[in-house]
Write a protein that holds these residues in place. Structure first.
Motif, PDB file in Angstrom:
ATOM      1  N   THR A   1       0.845  -1.188   0.000  1.00  0.00           N
ATOM      2  CA  THR A   1       0.000   0.000   0.000  1.00  0.00           C
ATOM      3  C   THR A   1       0.881   1.238   0.000  1.00  0.00           C
ATOM      4  OG1 THR A   1      -1.840   1.109   1.125  1.00  0.00           O
ATOM      5  CG2 THR A   1      -0.128   0.156   2.531  1.00  0.00           C
ATOM      6  N   TYR A   2       0.269   2.407  -0.017  1.00  0.00           N
ATOM      7  CA  TYR A   2       1.042   3.647   0.049  1.00  0.00           C
ATOM      8  C   TYR A   2       1.593   3.816   1.457  1.00  0.00           C
ATOM      9  CZ  TYR A   2      -0.901   4.838  -4.499  1.00  0.00           C
ATOM     10  OH  TYR A   2      -1.238   4.830  -5.821  1.00  0.00           O
ATOM     11  N   ILE A   3       2.884   3.970   1.566  1.00  0.00           N
ATOM     12  CA  ILE A   3       3.531   4.056   2.886  1.00  0.00           C
ATOM     13  C   ILE A   3       4.206   5.402   3.125  1.00  0.00           C
ATOM     14  CG2 ILE A   3       3.859   1.568   3.161  1.00  0.00           C
ATOM     15  CD1 ILE A   3       6.681   1.878   2.095  1.00  0.00           C
ATOM     16  N   GLY A   4       4.178   6.298   2.148  1.00  0.00           N
ATOM     17  CA  GLY A   4       4.807   7.602   2.348  1.00  0.00           C
ATOM     18  C   GLY A   4       4.573   8.522   1.168  1.00  0.00           C
ATOM     19  N   ASN A   5       4.711   9.807   1.408  1.00  0.00           N
ATOM     20  CA  ASN A   5       4.525  10.816   0.374  1.00  0.00           C
ATOM     21  C   ASN A   5       5.783  11.682   0.304  1.00  0.00           C
ATOM     22  OD1 ASN A   5       3.740  12.857  -1.341  1.00  0.00           O
ATOM     23  ND2 ASN A   5       1.821  13.292  -0.308  1.00  0.00           N
ATOM     24  N   PRO A   6       6.487  11.686  -0.842  1.00  0.00           N
ATOM     25  CA  PRO A   6       7.732  12.454  -0.925  1.00  0.00           C
ATOM     26  C   PRO A   6       7.530  13.955  -1.098  1.00  0.00           C
ATOM     27  CG  PRO A   6       7.271  11.451  -3.035  1.00  0.00           C
ATOM     28  CD  PRO A   6       6.209  10.945  -2.091  1.00  0.00           C
ATOM     29  N   PHE A   7       6.284  14.373  -1.325  1.00  0.00           N
ATOM     30  CA  PHE A   7       6.040  15.785  -1.625  1.00  0.00           C
ATOM     31  C   PHE A   7       5.666  16.555  -0.355  1.00  0.00           C
ATOM     32  CE2 PHE A   7       4.823  13.346  -5.436  1.00  0.00           C
ATOM     33  CZ  PHE A   7       5.841  13.792  -6.270  1.00  0.00           C
ATOM     34  N   PRO A   8       6.380  17.635  -0.064  1.00  0.00           N
ATOM     35  CA  PRO A   8       6.120  18.408   1.166  1.00  0.00           C
ATOM     36  C   PRO A   8       4.757  19.093   1.142  1.00  0.00           C
ATOM     37  CG  PRO A   8       8.261  18.967   0.189  1.00  0.00           C
ATOM     38  CD  PRO A   8       7.509  18.178  -0.823  1.00  0.00           C
ATOM     39  N   GLU A   9       4.170  19.215   2.322  1.00  0.00           N
ATOM     40  CA  GLU A   9       2.965  20.025   2.451  1.00  0.00           C
ATOM     41  C   GLU A   9       3.314  21.515   2.361  1.00  0.00           C
ATOM     42  OE1 GLU A   9       0.683  19.076   5.918  1.00  0.00           O
ATOM     43  OE2 GLU A   9       1.041  16.922   5.713  1.00  0.00           O
ATOM     44  N   TRP A  10       4.500  21.849   2.855  1.00  0.00           N
ATOM     45  CA  TRP A  10       4.953  23.244   2.843  1.00  0.00           C
ATOM     46  C   TRP A  10       6.404  23.304   2.391  1.00  0.00           C
ATOM     47  CZ3 TRP A  10       1.420  26.987   3.827  1.00  0.00           C
ATOM     48  CH2 TRP A  10       0.279  26.631   4.535  1.00  0.00           C
ATOM     49  N   THR A  11       6.704  24.261   1.539  1.00  0.00           N
ATOM     50  CA  THR A  11       8.075  24.606   1.172  1.00  0.00           C
ATOM     51  C   THR A  11       8.248  26.086   1.479  1.00  0.00           C
ATOM     52  OG1 THR A  11       8.137  22.964  -0.604  1.00  0.00           O
ATOM     53  CG2 THR A  11       9.775  24.720  -0.686  1.00  0.00           C
TER      54      THR A  11
ATOM     55  N   GLY B   1      13.519  25.524   4.083  1.00  0.00           N
ATOM     56  CA  GLY B   1      13.136  24.202   4.554  1.00  0.00           C
ATOM     57  C   GLY B   1      11.861  23.679   3.936  1.00  0.00           C
ATOM     58  N   VAL B   2      11.470  22.487   4.368  1.00  0.00           N
ATOM     59  CA  VAL B   2      10.224  21.855   3.930  1.00  0.00           C
ATOM     60  C   VAL B   2       9.574  21.201   5.135  1.00  0.00           C
ATOM     61  CG1 VAL B   2      11.087  21.447   1.588  1.00  0.00           C
ATOM     62  CG2 VAL B   2      11.336  19.657   3.329  1.00  0.00           C
ATOM     63  N   TYR B   3       8.265  20.922   4.988  1.00  0.00           N
ATOM     64  CA  TYR B   3       7.533  20.264   6.079  1.00  0.00           C
ATOM     65  C   TYR B   3       6.497  19.304   5.494  1.00  0.00           C
ATOM     66  CZ  TYR B   3       4.207  19.487   9.836  1.00  0.00           C
ATOM     67  OH  TYR B   3       3.383  18.895  10.750  1.00  0.00           O
ATOM     68  N   GLY B   4       6.374  18.135   6.129  1.00  0.00           N
ATOM     69  CA  GLY B   4       5.287  17.230   5.798  1.00  0.00           C
ATOM     70  C   GLY B   4       5.584  16.181   4.748  1.00  0.00           C
ATOM     71  N   ASN B   5       6.838  15.982   4.391  1.00  0.00           N
ATOM     72  CA  ASN B   5       7.188  14.964   3.397  1.00  0.00           C
ATOM     73  C   ASN B   5       7.845  13.763   4.061  1.00  0.00           C
ATOM     74  OD1 ASN B   5       9.468  16.785   3.870  1.00  0.00           O
ATOM     75  ND2 ASN B   5      10.547  15.497   2.413  1.00  0.00           N
ATOM     76  N   ASP B   6       7.867  12.648   3.353  1.00  0.00           N
ATOM     77  CA  ASP B   6       8.489  11.420   3.839  1.00  0.00           C
ATOM     78  C   ASP B   6       9.686  11.058   2.969  1.00  0.00           C
ATOM     79  OD1 ASP B   6       6.488  10.770   5.885  1.00  0.00           O
ATOM     80  OD2 ASP B   6       5.148  10.458   4.176  1.00  0.00           O
ATOM     81  N   ILE B   7      10.667  10.376   3.590  1.00  0.00           N
ATOM     82  CA  ILE B   7      11.857   9.913   2.873  1.00  0.00           C
ATOM     83  C   ILE B   7      11.998   8.409   3.090  1.00  0.00           C
ATOM     84  CG2 ILE B   7      14.378  10.009   2.740  1.00  0.00           C
ATOM     85  CD1 ILE B   7      14.242  12.912   3.596  1.00  0.00           C
ATOM     86  N   LEU B   8      12.236   7.693   2.009  1.00  0.00           N
ATOM     87  CA  LEU B   8      12.609   6.282   2.116  1.00  0.00           C
ATOM     88  C   LEU B   8      14.126   6.228   2.245  1.00  0.00           C
ATOM     89  CD1 LEU B   8      12.116   3.233   1.980  1.00  0.00           C
ATOM     90  CD2 LEU B   8      12.205   3.400  -0.503  1.00  0.00           C
ATOM     91  N   ASN B   9      14.598   5.958   3.452  1.00  0.00           N
ATOM     92  CA  ASN B   9      16.041   5.922   3.715  1.00  0.00           C
ATOM     93  C   ASN B   9      16.577   4.551   3.304  1.00  0.00           C
ATOM     94  OD1 ASN B   9      18.651   6.137   4.601  1.00  0.00           O
ATOM     95  ND2 ASN B   9      18.139   6.887   6.645  1.00  0.00           N
TER      96      ASN B   9
ATOM     97  N   GLY C   1      10.849  13.649   6.574  1.00  0.00           N
ATOM     98  CA  GLY C   1      11.854  14.408   5.826  1.00  0.00           C
ATOM     99  C   GLY C   1      11.818  15.903   6.077  1.00  0.00           C
ATOM    100  N   SER C   2      11.033  16.360   7.041  1.00  0.00           N
ATOM    101  CA  SER C   2      10.948  17.796   7.323  1.00  0.00           C
ATOM    102  C   SER C   2      12.283  18.323   7.838  1.00  0.00           C
ATOM    103  CB  SER C   2       9.862  18.073   8.367  1.00  0.00           C
ATOM    104  OG  SER C   2       8.620  17.549   7.967  1.00  0.00           O
ATOM    105  N   TYR C   3      12.615  19.541   7.450  1.00  0.00           N
ATOM    106  CA  TYR C   3      13.851  20.147   7.954  1.00  0.00           C
ATOM    107  C   TYR C   3      13.789  21.665   7.858  1.00  0.00           C
ATOM    108  CZ  TYR C   3      15.366  21.021   3.110  1.00  0.00           C
ATOM    109  OH  TYR C   3      15.449  21.466   1.808  1.00  0.00           O
ATOM    110  N   LEU C   4      14.603  22.302   8.668  1.00  0.00           N
ATOM    111  CA  LEU C   4      14.832  23.746   8.596  1.00  0.00           C
ATOM    112  C   LEU C   4      16.333  23.947   8.541  1.00  0.00           C
ATOM    113  CD1 LEU C   4      14.007  26.744   8.774  1.00  0.00           C
ATOM    114  CD2 LEU C   4      14.099  26.520  11.267  1.00  0.00           C
ATOM    115  N   ARG C   5      16.804  24.593   7.487  1.00  0.00           N
ATOM    116  CA  ARG C   5      18.244  24.766   7.287  1.00  0.00           C
ATOM    117  C   ARG C   5      18.619  26.242   7.340  1.00  0.00           C
ATOM    118  NH1 ARG C   5      20.299  21.323   2.721  1.00  0.00           N
ATOM    119  NH2 ARG C   5      20.791  19.941   4.470  1.00  0.00           N
TER     120      ARG C   5
END
Length: 213
Positions: free
Chosen positions: A48-58, A78-86, A140-144
């Motif tokens: 099934t869908y387990i993650g979304n790579p697209f941020p809710e906020w950029t 930064g971005v907020y609300g996205n997922d990363i497959l590590n 995958g959210s981060y603030l740089r």
């Protein structure tokens, strides 16, 4: 898109009473994967869908501060609300081949009740514990702090003595620090959302002198 984990098999009775994952290959200490269609077999139909790579906020923000002859510029991004497959963790935590692993595997299953998150170490991984699943999905959210520049402009009475209209000294740093819960080297992995060994951005420090006649 992949499988959903459901804890760790703690004993043989749990294996026997669960949906069939890998006939003859599943043992205590292996990961349980959810039987989403309830047919008693774990296979590709249970993905099934387990993650979304697209941020809710950029977002980004540029700030400039000044006090007397000092000036400070700070650029945040930064971005907020996205997922990363590590995907690096497939090799770094798979425990199926003789190579270095991360310290997370120190918390692996070594007997009933020892772990319900990190599976056993077993050569060749007969249960396919490293299959594509939410086990390797991370926030995958981060603030740089992308850039910081601190400058100082010499007073006019000083610069006029040396025949310049403006003299400004500055120090600058790019990619100073990143705030994130992501465990990989760099959360900025691109739109695919898959980290296959993304090389981290370089932190650069520079110093300069601006002269105007």
């Amino acid at each position: 898109y992949g499988y959903v984990t459901n804890g760790i098999f703690q004993n043989q009775a749990e294996v026997d009473n669960y949906a069939t994952q890998v006939p003859g290959g599943t043992s205590p200490g292996d990961i349980k994967f959810k039987d989403l269609n309830n047919d008693g077999v774990i296979n590709a139909d249970d993905r099934t869908y387990i993650g979304n790579p697209f941020p809710e906020w950029t977002f980004s923000m540029n700030n400039t501060f000044a006090y007397k002859n000092f000036d400070l510029q700070i650029f945040l991004q930064g971005v907020y609300g996205n997922d990363i497959l590590n995907a690096n963790r497939v090799w770094q935590e798979g425990m199926s081949v003789p190579q270095n692993q991360t310290k997370r595997v120190l918390n692996r299953w070594i007997g009933e009740g020892t772990s319900n998150t990190v599976p056993r170490a077993v050569y060749s991984d007969p249960n396919d514990n490293v299959r594509n699943s939410n086990r390797f999905i991370e926030d995958g959210s981060y603030l740089r702090i992308k850039n910081v520049t601190l400058g100082y402009t010499l007073p006019k009475d000083v610069t006029e003595r040396i025949f310049f209209s403006t003299v400004r000294l500055y120090a600058s740093c790019q990619n100073l620090f990143t705030f994130t819960n992501y465990s990989g080297f760099d959360p900025e992995v691109g739109t695919s959302g898959v980290d296959l060994g993304t090389y981290p951005v370089t932190r650069t420090m520079s110093f300069g002198l601006n002269l105007q006649f």
